[in-house]
Design a protein around this motif. Structure first.
Motif, short mmCIF file in Angstrom:
data_model
loop_
_atom_site.label_atom_id
_atom_site.label_comp_id
_atom_site.label_asym_id
_atom_site.label_seq_id
_atom_site.Cartn_x
_atom_site.Cartn_y
_atom_site.Cartn_z
N LEU A 96 0.93 52.38 11.75
CA LEU A 96 2.33 52.00 11.81
C LEU A 96 2.90 52.07 10.40
O LEU A 96 2.32 51.48 9.47
CB LEU A 96 2.46 50.58 12.36
CG LEU A 96 3.86 49.96 12.30
CD1 LEU A 96 4.80 50.66 13.27
CD2 LEU A 96 3.80 48.46 12.56
N GLN A 97 4.01 52.76 10.23
CA GLN A 97 4.65 52.87 8.92
C GLN A 97 5.79 51.86 8.85
O GLN A 97 6.83 52.02 9.48
CB GLN A 97 5.18 54.29 8.71
CG GLN A 97 4.13 55.39 8.83
CD GLN A 97 3.10 55.34 7.70
OE1 GLN A 97 3.30 54.65 6.69
NE2 GLN A 97 2.01 56.07 7.87
N THR A 98 5.60 50.80 8.07
CA THR A 98 6.61 49.75 8.04
C THR A 98 7.90 50.21 7.37
O THR A 98 8.96 49.62 7.59
CB THR A 98 6.08 48.50 7.30
OG1 THR A 98 5.71 48.86 5.97
CG2 THR A 98 4.89 47.92 8.03
N ASP A 99 7.82 51.26 6.53
CA ASP A 99 9.04 51.72 5.87
C ASP A 99 9.96 52.50 6.81
O ASP A 99 11.04 52.92 6.42
CB ASP A 99 8.73 52.54 4.62
CG ASP A 99 7.92 53.79 4.91
OD1 ASP A 99 7.48 53.98 6.06
OD2 ASP A 99 7.73 54.59 3.98
N GLU A 100 9.55 52.65 8.07
CA GLU A 100 10.42 53.26 9.08
C GLU A 100 11.18 52.19 9.88
O GLU A 100 12.04 52.52 10.70
CB GLU A 100 9.60 54.11 10.04
CG GLU A 100 8.91 55.29 9.39
CD GLU A 100 8.02 56.05 10.37
OE1 GLU A 100 7.54 57.14 9.99
OE2 GLU A 100 7.80 55.57 11.50
N ASP A 245 -2.21 45.39 6.62
CA ASP A 245 -2.77 44.65 7.76
C ASP A 245 -3.45 45.59 8.75
O ASP A 245 -3.15 46.79 8.80
CB ASP A 245 -1.67 43.90 8.52
CG ASP A 245 -1.17 42.66 7.79
OD1 ASP A 245 -1.85 42.21 6.85
OD2 ASP A 245 -0.10 42.16 8.17
N GLU A 246 -4.36 45.02 9.53
CA GLU A 246 -4.93 45.72 10.68
C GLU A 246 -4.84 44.77 11.87
O GLU A 246 -5.39 43.67 11.83
CB GLU A 246 -6.37 46.14 10.44
CG GLU A 246 -6.94 46.93 11.61
CD GLU A 246 -8.31 47.50 11.33
OE1 GLU A 246 -8.38 48.63 10.80
OE2 GLU A 246 -9.29 46.82 11.63
N VAL A 247 -4.14 45.21 12.90
CA VAL A 247 -3.94 44.40 14.10
C VAL A 247 -4.83 44.96 15.20
O VAL A 247 -4.91 46.18 15.38
CB VAL A 247 -2.47 44.43 14.55
CG1 VAL A 247 -2.26 43.51 15.75
CG2 VAL A 247 -1.54 44.05 13.41
N SER A 248 -5.47 44.09 15.95
CA SER A 248 -6.29 44.56 17.06
C SER A 248 -6.15 43.60 18.23
O SER A 248 -5.88 42.41 18.06
CB SER A 248 -7.76 44.68 16.66
OG SER A 248 -8.31 43.41 16.36
N PRO A 260 -3.63 50.08 12.52
CA PRO A 260 -3.51 49.87 11.07
C PRO A 260 -2.04 49.90 10.66
O PRO A 260 -1.22 50.59 11.28
CB PRO A 260 -4.27 51.06 10.48
CG PRO A 260 -4.32 52.09 11.55
CD PRO A 260 -4.15 51.41 12.87
N VAL A 261 -1.70 49.12 9.64
CA VAL A 261 -0.32 49.02 9.18
C VAL A 261 -0.25 49.51 7.75
O VAL A 261 -1.03 49.08 6.89
CB VAL A 261 0.18 47.56 9.27
CG1 VAL A 261 1.65 47.46 8.84
CG2 VAL A 261 -0.01 47.01 10.68
#
Length: 265
Positions: A96-100, A245-248, A260-261
């Motif tokens: 995931l690209q947070t800058d989007e 971060d890594e979310v699961s 993954p972030v």
């Protein structure tokens, strides 16, 4: 802007611009009393039409406010519906690209892929479940265009229910033999457990949420088409995520999904 200056097209254009420019907004309902629920769904459709005209493809439906307690607080009796497109799909392992986005949050979901068209009225939980082809683990990324995720019901509907991104586990299961009411999940961020839930968190059973949504769509002359992906609603509260971060999420039967972030393209 005065109430007289707002209309459906202007709200849609403002929300699309906020999404493209990654900036948040105040509530429209604070300025335009004419933004009721039916008007908000028309705004949502204008936004979807613009996205399709720009090359996106509709791939399914997401359900929101699937908790009975939240519905009571908002004064509704069925989930909200929104539209998901191919641009929102994240393939497994793709960060995931947070800058989007503006201020993304992530929540675990039970995801349906429909084998048959589902059209209300008269859909029950049993008939809804019979139309499901496969059940998957999923993570949804929500990203409200409203400041601090603060909105009234019509605001969030107009904003396509905070739709942003989602990832679906590749290995779906046949719904026969699954007890989705008891299907449990564990949500982790960077390996630490942040929440747990079962499928009962979604309207008592995800099929009940699907049935209510199909009936509400039927009232508006719409249906859930065969092949559609259906995000059935967040099982836990959504958690904010940050670059690195890594979310699961790990389910009892449906397997696991990891997201993954990252902060850049």
């Amino acid at each position: 802007m005065s109430a007289e200056e707002w209309n459906e097209e202007r709200v849609a254009e403002t929300l699309l611009a906020a999404e493209a420019e990654r900036r948040d907004l105040g509530r429209f309902t604070d300025e335009w009393p004419g933004l009721d629920l039916d008007t908000a769904y028309r705004v949502q459709q204008l936004i979807v039409d613009r996205k399709v005209a720009d090359g996106e493809t509709v791939v399914g439906v997401k359900l929101g406010l699937t908790s009975r307690a939240k519905q009571q607080r908002m004064g509704i009796s069925s989930p909200l519906t929104a539209v998901i497109t191919d641009r929102m799909v994240l393939e497994a392992g793709v960060p995931l690209q947070t800058d989007e986005l503006i201020h993304p949050r992530v929540e675990p979901e039970i995801v349906f892929v429909m084998a048959e068209r589902l059209e209300g009225p008269g859909v029950t939980g049993a008939s809804a479940m019979a139309a499901v082809g496969s059940v998957h683990a999923g993570l949804e990324v929500i990203d409200s265009r409203y400041r601090d995720f603060s909105f009234a019901l019509p605001d969030v509907v107009a904003d396509n229910a905070s739709s942003a991104r989602f990832v679906v586990g590749a290995d779906g299961l046949d719904p026969k033999g699954l007890d989705l009411r008891l299907e449990a999940c564990v949500l982790r961020v960077n390996g630490e457990v942040v929440d747990t839930a079962t499928g009962a968190a979604v309207q008592g059973h995800p099929a009940e949420a699907l049935a209510l949504a199909a009936n509400e769509l039927g009232r508006r002359g719409e249906a859930i088409e065969a092949g559609s992906i259906v995000l059935t609603g967040g099982l836990t509260d959504a958690v904010f995520v940050h670059p690195g971060d890594e979310v699961s999420v790990e389910f009892t039967s449906l397997g696991a999904v990891t997201l993954p972030v990252r902060g850049g393209s």
